[in-house]
Design a protein around this motif. Structure first.
Motif, PDB file in Angstrom:
ATOM      1  N   ILE A 168    -104.571 -49.495   3.474  1.00 27.06           N
ATOM      2  CA  ILE A 168    -103.587 -50.132   4.347  1.00 27.06           C
ATOM      3  C   ILE A 168    -103.616 -51.636   4.112  1.00 27.06           C
ATOM      4  O   ILE A 168    -104.677 -52.258   4.216  1.00 27.06           O
ATOM      5  CB  ILE A 168    -103.893 -49.843   5.835  1.00 27.06           C
TER       6      ILE A 168
ATOM      7  N   THR B  94    -102.076 -44.234  11.718  1.00 25.49           N
ATOM      8  CA  THR B  94    -100.939 -44.306  10.805  1.00 25.49           C
ATOM      9  C   THR B  94    -100.122 -43.035  10.912  1.00 25.49           C
ATOM     10  O   THR B  94    -100.639 -41.927  10.787  1.00 25.49           O
ATOM     11  CB  THR B  94    -101.400 -44.493   9.348  1.00 25.49           C
TER      12      THR B  94
ATOM     13  N   GLU C 183     -94.503 -44.468   8.274  1.00 25.53           N
ATOM     14  CA  GLU C 183     -94.654 -45.820   7.738  1.00 25.53           C
ATOM     15  C   GLU C 183     -95.258 -46.779   8.759  1.00 25.53           C
ATOM     16  O   GLU C 183     -95.371 -47.972   8.493  1.00 25.53           O
ATOM     17  CB  GLU C 183     -93.287 -46.356   7.283  1.00 25.53           C
ATOM     18  N   SER C 184     -95.653 -46.252   9.925  1.00 25.69           N
ATOM     19  CA  SER C 184     -96.123 -47.102  11.017  1.00 25.69           C
ATOM     20  C   SER C 184     -97.640 -47.059  11.130  1.00 25.69           C
ATOM     21  O   SER C 184     -98.220 -45.976  11.269  1.00 25.69           O
ATOM     22  CB  SER C 184     -95.512 -46.656  12.349  1.00 25.69           C
ATOM     23  N   THR C 185     -98.275 -48.218  11.074  1.00 30.17           N
ATOM     24  CA  THR C 185     -99.707 -48.338  11.332  1.00 30.17           C
ATOM     25  C   THR C 185     -99.913 -49.300  12.487  1.00 30.17           C
ATOM     26  O   THR C 185     -99.346 -50.392  12.512  1.00 30.17           O
ATOM     27  CB  THR C 185    -100.470 -48.839  10.105  1.00 30.17           C
TER      28      THR C 185
END
Length: 247
Positions: free
Chosen positions: A44, A18, A21-23
């Motif tokens: 998450i 992560t 905001e990106s996982t």
């Protein structure tokens, strides 16, 4: 960069990265319901996963891929590896070529070849705003090209699968022993330690030793091998690097 190793070992592998905001997930080797629960346990929500990267198509890395269909998550894997990946909706399938860079979401992803008994096994280096994470699982050796792809990482997630004497003394059939110890098998503790001694620069890197065999390794052996190799370079744990063994 937040790293959550949701599963590791012969029973299944799944890593969540992560950044901002990106996982993304690397591998999905446990049941999709277990992946969903594990993600929620680390804060998450599964519908926030933006992509899944597969190292290779063995079941302990792909069992939970139906998660991708459920949430319409793009799945990336080596081009020929799709010969072994079944039941994934065609519109979310993406083929990768080793030794190429791809740009996905906020990440630059370097794809590099590994050495395993699969059609197109790969490892990944993820770059995000000057930060680099390299993931190398299931490979019988680490070659120069792999080292070049992983160098200068801030985080290394790498398998330290077995102790050679434990494999040799095991009751596994000789054919299985030969596979594990081959150049398309898995890394032993000393191979992993040697690779890390080439990569670590003592700038506070984080190391995760993963994919330990439950039958042919002991966490203390894996950790000791890496610490010994890095000590020869003059590096001390918790001063020059941080080390965690994932069981």
């Amino acid at each position: 960069m937040k790293v959550d190793i949701l599963a590791s070992g012969s029973k299944g592998n799944c890593i969540a990265l992560t950044a901002g905001e990106s996982t993304i997930l690397v591998d999905a080797g446990i049941a999709k319901t277990k992946i969903e629960k594990a993600l929620l346990n680390v804060g998450i929500t599964p519908n926030k996963i933006q992509s899944i990267f597969i190292t290779h198509a063995h079941k302990d890395h792909t069992k939970g891929l139906p998660l991708a269909n459920k949430f319409k998550i793009p799945v990336y894997a080596g081009d020929d590896e799709w010969k072994s990946i079944k039941d994934i909706d065609e519109e979310i399938q993406y083929k990768l070529r080793p030794n190429n860079d791809v740009y996905i979401h906020d990440y630059q992803v370097k794809v590099f070849s590994t050495h395993h008994d699969a059609f197109c096994p790969v490892g990944y280096s993820f770059h995000f705003e000057g930060f680099k994470v390299s993931i190398c699982l299931d490979t019988g050796k680490v070659d120069h090209e792999m080292l070049e792809a992983m160098k200068d990482s801030d985080i290394y997630i790498i398998e330290s699968n077995h102790s050679i004497p434990m494999v040799e003394a095991s009751d596994y059939p000789n054919s299985v022993k030969a596979r594990i110890l081959s150049d398309v098998g898995h890394l032993c503790n000393t191979q992993t330690a040697f690779a890390l001694s080439k990569l670590i620069q003592g700038k506070g890197e984080r190391i995760y030793l993963t994919h330990l065999s439950s039958n042919n390794n002991i966490p203390a052996l894996a950790k000791m091998a890496t610490k010994r190799a890095l000590k020869k370079r003059g590096f001390k744990e918790n001063k020059h690097y941080r080390l965690e063994v994932i069981e």
